[in-house]
Design a protein around this motif. Structure first.
Motif, PDB file in Angstrom:
ATOM      1  N   MET A 181       0.839  -1.220  -0.137  1.00  0.00           N
ATOM      2  CA  MET A 181       0.097  -0.210  -0.004  1.00  0.00           C
ATOM      3  C   MET A 181       0.930   1.218   0.076  1.00  0.00           C
ATOM      4  O   MET A 181       0.651   2.280  -0.433  1.00  0.00           O
ATOM      5  CB  MET A 181      -0.870  -0.001   1.297  1.00  0.00           C
ATOM      6  CG  MET A 181      -2.015  -1.119   0.945  1.00  0.00           C
ATOM      7  SD  MET A 181      -3.533  -0.756   2.273  1.00  0.00           S
ATOM      8  CE  MET A 181      -2.865  -1.450   3.673  1.00  0.00           C
ATOM      9  N   LEU A 184       2.230   1.829  -3.446  1.00  0.00           N
ATOM     10  CA  LEU A 184       0.964   2.223  -4.313  1.00  0.00           C
ATOM     11  C   LEU A 184       0.783   3.550  -4.117  1.00  0.00           C
ATOM     12  O   LEU A 184       0.566   4.392  -5.097  1.00  0.00           O
ATOM     13  CB  LEU A 184      -0.134   1.437  -4.184  1.00  0.00           C
ATOM     14  CG  LEU A 184      -0.194   0.039  -4.860  1.00  0.00           C
ATOM     15  CD1 LEU A 184      -1.381  -0.989  -4.377  1.00  0.00           C
ATOM     16  CD2 LEU A 184       0.059   0.263  -6.265  1.00  0.00           C
ATOM     17  N   LEU A 185       0.723   4.141  -2.864  1.00  0.00           N
ATOM     18  CA  LEU A 185       0.175   5.396  -2.430  1.00  0.00           C
ATOM     19  C   LEU A 185       1.505   6.345  -2.946  1.00  0.00           C
ATOM     20  O   LEU A 185       1.162   7.496  -3.675  1.00  0.00           O
ATOM     21  CB  LEU A 185      -0.002   5.516  -1.046  1.00  0.00           C
ATOM     22  CG  LEU A 185      -0.297   6.877  -0.711  1.00  0.00           C
ATOM     23  CD1 LEU A 185      -1.352   7.193  -1.132  1.00  0.00           C
ATOM     24  CD2 LEU A 185      -0.339   6.948   0.944  1.00  0.00           C
ATOM     25  N   HIS A 188       1.600   6.493  -7.137  1.00  0.00           N
ATOM     26  CA  HIS A 188       0.610   7.194  -7.816  1.00  0.00           C
ATOM     27  C   HIS A 188       0.304   8.478  -7.455  1.00  0.00           C
ATOM     28  O   HIS A 188      -0.243   9.434  -8.283  1.00  0.00           O
ATOM     29  CB  HIS A 188      -0.654   6.223  -7.902  1.00  0.00           C
ATOM     30  CG  HIS A 188      -0.579   4.959  -8.538  1.00  0.00           C
ATOM     31  ND1 HIS A 188      -0.564   4.971  -9.836  1.00  0.00           N
ATOM     32  CD2 HIS A 188      -0.434   3.534  -7.988  1.00  0.00           C
ATOM     33  CE1 HIS A 188      -0.519   3.522 -10.212  1.00  0.00           C
ATOM     34  NE2 HIS A 188      -0.352   2.888  -9.157  1.00  0.00           N
ATOM     35  N   THR A 189       0.778   8.794  -6.205  1.00  0.00           N
ATOM     36  CA  THR A 189       0.544  10.204  -5.750  1.00  0.00           C
ATOM     37  C   THR A 189       1.631  11.048  -6.543  1.00  0.00           C
ATOM     38  O   THR A 189       1.361  12.205  -6.922  1.00  0.00           O
ATOM     39  CB  THR A 189       0.978  10.380  -4.197  1.00  0.00           C
ATOM     40  OG1 THR A 189      -0.180   9.688  -3.509  1.00  0.00           O
ATOM     41  CG2 THR A 189       1.009  11.838  -3.739  1.00  0.00           C
ATOM     42  N   LEU A 214       3.047  13.012   2.004  1.00  0.00           N
ATOM     43  CA  LEU A 214       3.137  11.687   2.000  1.00  0.00           C
ATOM     44  C   LEU A 214       3.811  11.132   3.321  1.00  0.00           C
ATOM     45  O   LEU A 214       3.375   9.986   3.748  1.00  0.00           O
ATOM     46  CB  LEU A 214       4.014  11.316   0.602  1.00  0.00           C
ATOM     47  CG  LEU A 214       3.331  11.134  -0.401  1.00  0.00           C
ATOM     48  CD1 LEU A 214       4.374  11.020  -1.725  1.00  0.00           C
ATOM     49  CD2 LEU A 214       2.324   9.881  -0.630  1.00  0.00           C
ATOM     50  N   ALA A 217       1.229  11.049   5.845  1.00  0.00           N
ATOM     51  CA  ALA A 217       0.022  10.019   5.829  1.00  0.00           C
ATOM     52  C   ALA A 217       0.692   8.644   6.095  1.00  0.00           C
ATOM     53  O   ALA A 217       0.095   8.072   6.962  1.00  0.00           O
ATOM     54  CB  ALA A 217      -0.340  10.187   4.132  1.00  0.00           C
TER      55      ALA A 217
END
Lengths: 233, 233
Positions: A181, A184-185, A188-189, A214, A217
């Motif tokens: 995850m 992916l975060l 794609h961010t 980021l 998060a």
């Protein structure tokens, strides 16, 4: 284009070694091919772009130029990834050396994120790299190459070790799940941010703001409590 | 294919209304086109697929069948998104009615994630929907359509209201930023999971495990402390 610039497809993939006098020109050709491939893969996806199209976009008259210089598509992908790995590795090693408080999860996560955002910042606008890497990430065989080249590195090993030392209770399968995850975060961010910058949107905020968002998060995501999971099967 | 099944391109986009006797067949044709479009968009990306290719994959002899039945590409994308919105809306309304503890952030986040995973579960393996939506998400104009159709709905409004009531200190710009990250994380995690299921990987764990992992991760991400950001510009 002069005749000496024309690559010789007949010498095949094995014939990569060039005479020293040609080294500079071969280097330029390779860089032009990597630029074109990065852009076309970013815009159209990896499966939809042929070597021939990349060669044409790179100004190569010979249809076999890409194969001649890089071999298979996997080899070309590896070359694209490697292109900037030396820079991000060096940035990460310097960031690691400056970690003052090893108990600060955010410091380790910063070493995951900021080498990439600083490199993208240095590339300027437009860049295609973040979108190209996002395309690679959707193809498992190519994602493995990216992971081998840019995640399975000595400096990344130190980052993950430092992070996981602060998350001792995280079960192995959740560690893997959150690793996916997290990847992916970030991937794609960054791709989305690169696209917005290219389109002239949100030009007021820089890559550093993206990195800060980021890191915050991920500093919440990684240590989040794990609820009971349904058993597999 | 009988001649009555052949769509009449000559009647153009405005001529969508059919006589009742043909309604069933037109419905089947539309469903076949939506199936084909979902799969081709998922596999190749939205920019790389023509109406003609979609029509052919849907078994339509007429090159204009897709335009005739759906209009522009944006209209087709909207039809694909709407296809399952009624189901996910209904699932979400039922989940909202069952929230026993409005102070539980995880309960609201579950209403973001589980309508999608339950719908994907119901579609079976292979499905292409999650990968198709991930492709739409990379094109801003198409992402707006997805947001209009599936995020800007009454039930989603209630979910976000419930969530944000529990996050009163979150500045508006961070709320938007985390909204984007949350969307990217869910969209690409579901696409990746769909791809893995299709490839026969990790078949032992179901969509519910994916949902549980996402809910935990987002329950950490959303309330994460916000560090000082560099000012824009």
């Amino acid at each position: 284009m002069s005749s000496t610039e024309t690559v010789r497809a007949g010498s095949g993939r094995a014939g990569k070694r060039r005479t020293p006098g040609r080294a500079g020109r071969a280097h330029d050709t390779r860089e032009a091919i990597l630029d074109a491939a990065e852009r076309l893969f970013a815009e159209r996806g990896v499966g939809e772009v042929s070597n021939r199209q990349i060669g044409q976009a790179a100004g190569q008259a010979n249809n076999f130029a890409v194969g001649y210089h890089f071999g298979t598509k996997a080899d070309l992908v590896r070359a694209i990834v490697r292109r900037h790995t030396a820079v991000t590795e060096e940035l990460r090693v310097r960031m690691l050396a400056r970690i003052a408080e090893p108990g600060d999860l955010r410091a380790w996560i910063s070493c995951l994120v900021r080498p990439a955002t600083r490199q993208l910042d240095a590339l300027g606008v437009p860049s295609w790299r973040a979108r190209c890497l996002a395309q690679f990430d959707t193809v498992p065989a190519l994602r493995r190459i990216v992971v081998e080249e840019s995640v399975a590195t000595p400096s990344m090993g130190r980052v993950l070790e430092g992070m996981f030392r602060l998350l001792p209770g995280l079960p192995q399968e959740v560690r893997e799940e959150r690793g996916d995850m997290s990847r992916l975060l970030v991937v794609h961010t960054l791709a989305e941010r690169e696209r917005a910058l290219h389109a002239g949107e949100r030009a007021g905020t820089g890559w550093e703001a993206t990195a800060a968002g980021l890191v915050d998060a991920l500093a919440g995501l990684w240590p989040a409590p794990v609820t009971t999971r349904p058993l597999p099967g």
